[in-house]
Design an enzyme around this catalytic site. Structure first.
Site, mmCIF file in Angstrom:
data_model
loop_
_atom_site.group_PDB
_atom_site.id
_atom_site.type_symbol
_atom_site.label_atom_id
_atom_site.label_comp_id
_atom_site.label_asym_id
_atom_site.label_seq_id
_atom_site.Cartn_x
_atom_site.Cartn_y
_atom_site.Cartn_z
ATOM 1 N N ASN A 9 54.910 46.595 -21.284
ATOM 2 C CA ASN A 9 53.794 46.484 -22.221
ATOM 3 C C ASN A 9 52.808 47.625 -21.946
ATOM 4 O O ASN A 9 52.226 47.689 -20.865
ATOM 5 C CB ASN A 9 53.130 45.107 -22.018
ATOM 6 C CG ASN A 9 51.966 44.867 -22.941
ATOM 7 O OD1 ASN A 9 51.630 45.720 -23.765
ATOM 8 N ND2 ASN A 9 51.337 43.706 -22.808
ATOM 9 N N PHE A 10 52.643 48.513 -22.910
ATOM 10 C CA PHE A 10 51.760 49.676 -22.708
ATOM 11 C C PHE A 10 50.283 49.294 -22.754
ATOM 12 O O PHE A 10 49.424 50.093 -22.406
ATOM 13 C CB PHE A 10 52.031 50.741 -23.776
ATOM 14 C CG PHE A 10 53.316 51.516 -23.605
ATOM 15 C CD1 PHE A 10 54.309 51.100 -22.730
ATOM 16 C CD2 PHE A 10 53.534 52.684 -24.329
ATOM 17 C CE1 PHE A 10 55.495 51.822 -22.579
ATOM 18 C CE2 PHE A 10 54.702 53.421 -24.183
ATOM 19 C CZ PHE A 10 55.691 52.990 -23.310
ATOM 20 N N LYS A 11 49.980 48.074 -23.240
ATOM 21 C CA LYS A 11 48.584 47.609 -23.403
ATOM 22 C C LYS A 11 47.754 48.709 -24.078
ATOM 23 O O LYS A 11 48.250 49.385 -24.975
ATOM 24 C CB LYS A 11 48.016 47.143 -22.061
ATOM 25 C CG LYS A 11 48.826 45.970 -21.493
ATOM 26 C CD LYS A 11 48.118 45.175 -20.452
ATOM 27 C CE LYS A 11 48.944 43.968 -20.043
ATOM 28 N NZ LYS A 11 48.332 43.159 -19.020
ATOM 29 N N HIS A 93 49.912 36.857 -26.288
ATOM 30 C CA HIS A 93 49.671 37.442 -24.956
ATOM 31 C C HIS A 93 48.339 36.934 -24.421
ATOM 32 O O HIS A 93 47.397 36.670 -25.181
ATOM 33 C CB HIS A 93 49.677 38.975 -25.026
ATOM 34 C CG HIS A 93 49.675 39.598 -23.663
ATOM 35 N ND1 HIS A 93 48.525 39.785 -22.937
ATOM 36 C CD2 HIS A 93 50.697 40.014 -22.891
ATOM 37 C CE1 HIS A 93 48.834 40.316 -21.764
ATOM 38 N NE2 HIS A 93 50.157 40.464 -21.714
ATOM 39 N N GLU A 141 53.261 34.048 -17.630
ATOM 40 C CA GLU A 141 52.432 34.994 -16.866
ATOM 41 C C GLU A 141 51.140 34.296 -16.443
ATOM 42 O O GLU A 141 50.258 34.103 -17.297
ATOM 43 C CB GLU A 141 52.037 36.197 -17.726
ATOM 44 C CG GLU A 141 53.174 36.988 -18.308
ATOM 45 C CD GLU A 141 52.694 38.321 -18.872
ATOM 46 O OE1 GLU A 141 53.261 39.336 -18.474
ATOM 47 O OE2 GLU A 141 51.753 38.345 -19.686
ATOM 48 N N ILE A 146 47.646 38.721 -13.486
ATOM 49 C CA ILE A 146 47.880 39.882 -14.360
ATOM 50 C C ILE A 146 47.026 41.071 -13.902
ATOM 51 O O ILE A 146 45.839 40.934 -13.653
ATOM 52 C CB ILE A 146 47.588 39.530 -15.842
ATOM 53 C CG1 ILE A 146 48.646 38.544 -16.364
ATOM 54 C CG2 ILE A 146 47.551 40.785 -16.717
ATOM 55 C CD1 ILE A 146 48.454 38.086 -17.797
ATOM 56 N N GLY A 181 51.834 41.253 -12.131
ATOM 57 C CA GLY A 181 51.910 41.895 -10.816
ATOM 58 C C GLY A 181 53.272 42.440 -10.429
ATOM 59 O O GLY A 181 53.467 42.892 -9.297
ATOM 60 N N ALA A 202 53.239 45.656 -16.974
ATOM 61 C CA ALA A 202 52.428 46.741 -17.526
ATOM 62 C C ALA A 202 51.997 47.705 -16.424
ATOM 63 O O ALA A 202 52.601 48.769 -16.246
ATOM 64 C CB ALA A 202 51.211 46.165 -18.248
ATOM 65 N N SER A 203 50.948 47.339 -15.656
ATOM 66 C CA SER A 203 50.303 48.297 -14.758
ATOM 67 C C SER A 203 51.240 48.935 -13.732
ATOM 68 O O SER A 203 51.028 50.089 -13.353
ATOM 69 C CB SER A 203 49.112 47.633 -14.052
ATOM 70 O OG SER A 203 49.502 46.434 -13.432
HETATM 71 O O1 G3P Z 1 52.257 41.924 -20.534
HETATM 72 C C1 G3P Z 1 52.435 42.154 -19.187
HETATM 73 C C2 G3P Z 1 51.261 41.793 -18.390
HETATM 74 O O2 G3P Z 1 50.331 40.957 -18.886
HETATM 75 C C3 G3P Z 1 51.404 41.857 -16.934
HETATM 76 O O3 G3P Z 1 50.582 42.906 -16.578
HETATM 77 O O4 G3P Z 1 49.784 44.712 -15.207
HETATM 78 O O5 G3P Z 1 50.312 42.513 -14.173
HETATM 79 O O6 G3P Z 1 52.150 43.972 -14.993
HETATM 80 P P1 G3P Z 1 50.718 43.552 -15.152
#
Ligand code: G3P
Length: 225
Positions: A9-11, A93, A141, A146, A181, A202-203
């Site tokens: 997810n590129f957010k 989301h 999630e 997150i 995470g 994402a991150s």
């Molecule tokens: O959509 C994926 C997300 O909400 C998780 O984000 O940065 O924890 O991988 P992250």
């Protein structure tokens, strides 16, 4: 949709907008082609059509509104997503929550339009409710994890295991993803061992110094499972 899937997810990170988003999409495609692992992407909404036309890996919308084409300034329809050549959409989301009735309607219309539906959830009860709508995927999630440093697979493996178990009692078709995470191949491997059919992250990729290296490691988590 081939599983296991690694869905990035590129957010709305600066690192994923415009040309940088296209560059990252191409890196995802390169790793996917080399590894044979399904690496899919959810680019920024304004780049959806632009990126969809330039890559061959599955592309998802980050959000959709429960509206038909017409008036609705700033909203996004499934019809527009379909025309952008995307394969499907994230729904509900954590950063863009929706009403239950709208989630159900969107999942139904995704089926009619042959689009993949990924309903994001925050816990086991909401995951069960989402599974009742029979989406392609439920992605659990925990919101508090997150964007953090600890993977859901380490911080709360039970939520993944029990979501899989409870959804199995409702439907054998609905596939479970987990996210929050996730940073490396080991996290992906654990997610699959816990019964998930992939991860949503994402991150770990968007903020990485070397996304290519991270994506290769994530893909190895599928290969070495
Ligand atoms: O959509 C994926 C997300 O909400 C998780 O984000 O940065 O924890 O991988 P992250």
């Amino acid at each position: 949709m081939k599983t296991p899937i690694i869905l990035i997810n590129f957010k709305i990170y600066d690192e994923t907008s415009g040309e940088k988003g296209l560059e990252l999409s191409r890196v995802c495609q390169k790793v996917s082609e080399k590894s044979g692992v399904n690496i899919s992407i959810a680019p920024q909404m304004v780049d959806l059509s632009y990126i969809s036309e330039k890559v061959s890996i599955p592309v998802f919308s980050q959000h959709v509104d429960n509206l038909k084409p017409g008036s609705g300034t700033g909203k996004t329809t499934l019809e527009s997503i379909k025309k952008s050549k995307a394969s499907g959409t994230l729904i509900n989301h954590s950063e863009n929550r929706m009403k239950l009735a709208d989630i159900e309607s969107i999942v139904d219309r995704c089926k009619e339009m042959d689009l993949v539906s990924v309903v994001c959830t925050n816990n086991i009860s909401v995951s069960k409710a989402a599974a009742m709508f029979d989406p392609t995927f439920v992605a659990v999630e925990p919101p508090e994890l997150i964007g953090g440093e600890i993977s859901v697979t380490d911080a709360d493996p039970d939520i993944v295991k029990n979501t899989v178990k409870q959804i199995r009692d409702i439907s054998s078709r609905v596939k479970v993803l987990c996210g929050a995470g996730i940073k490396n191949g080991e996290d992906v491997k654990k997610a699959i061992e816990l019964g998930a059919e992939g991860v949503l992250l994402a991150s770990g990729v968007t903020k990485a110094k070397n996304p290519l290296e991270i994506l290769e490691d994530l893909a190895n988590g599928v290969i070495n499972e």
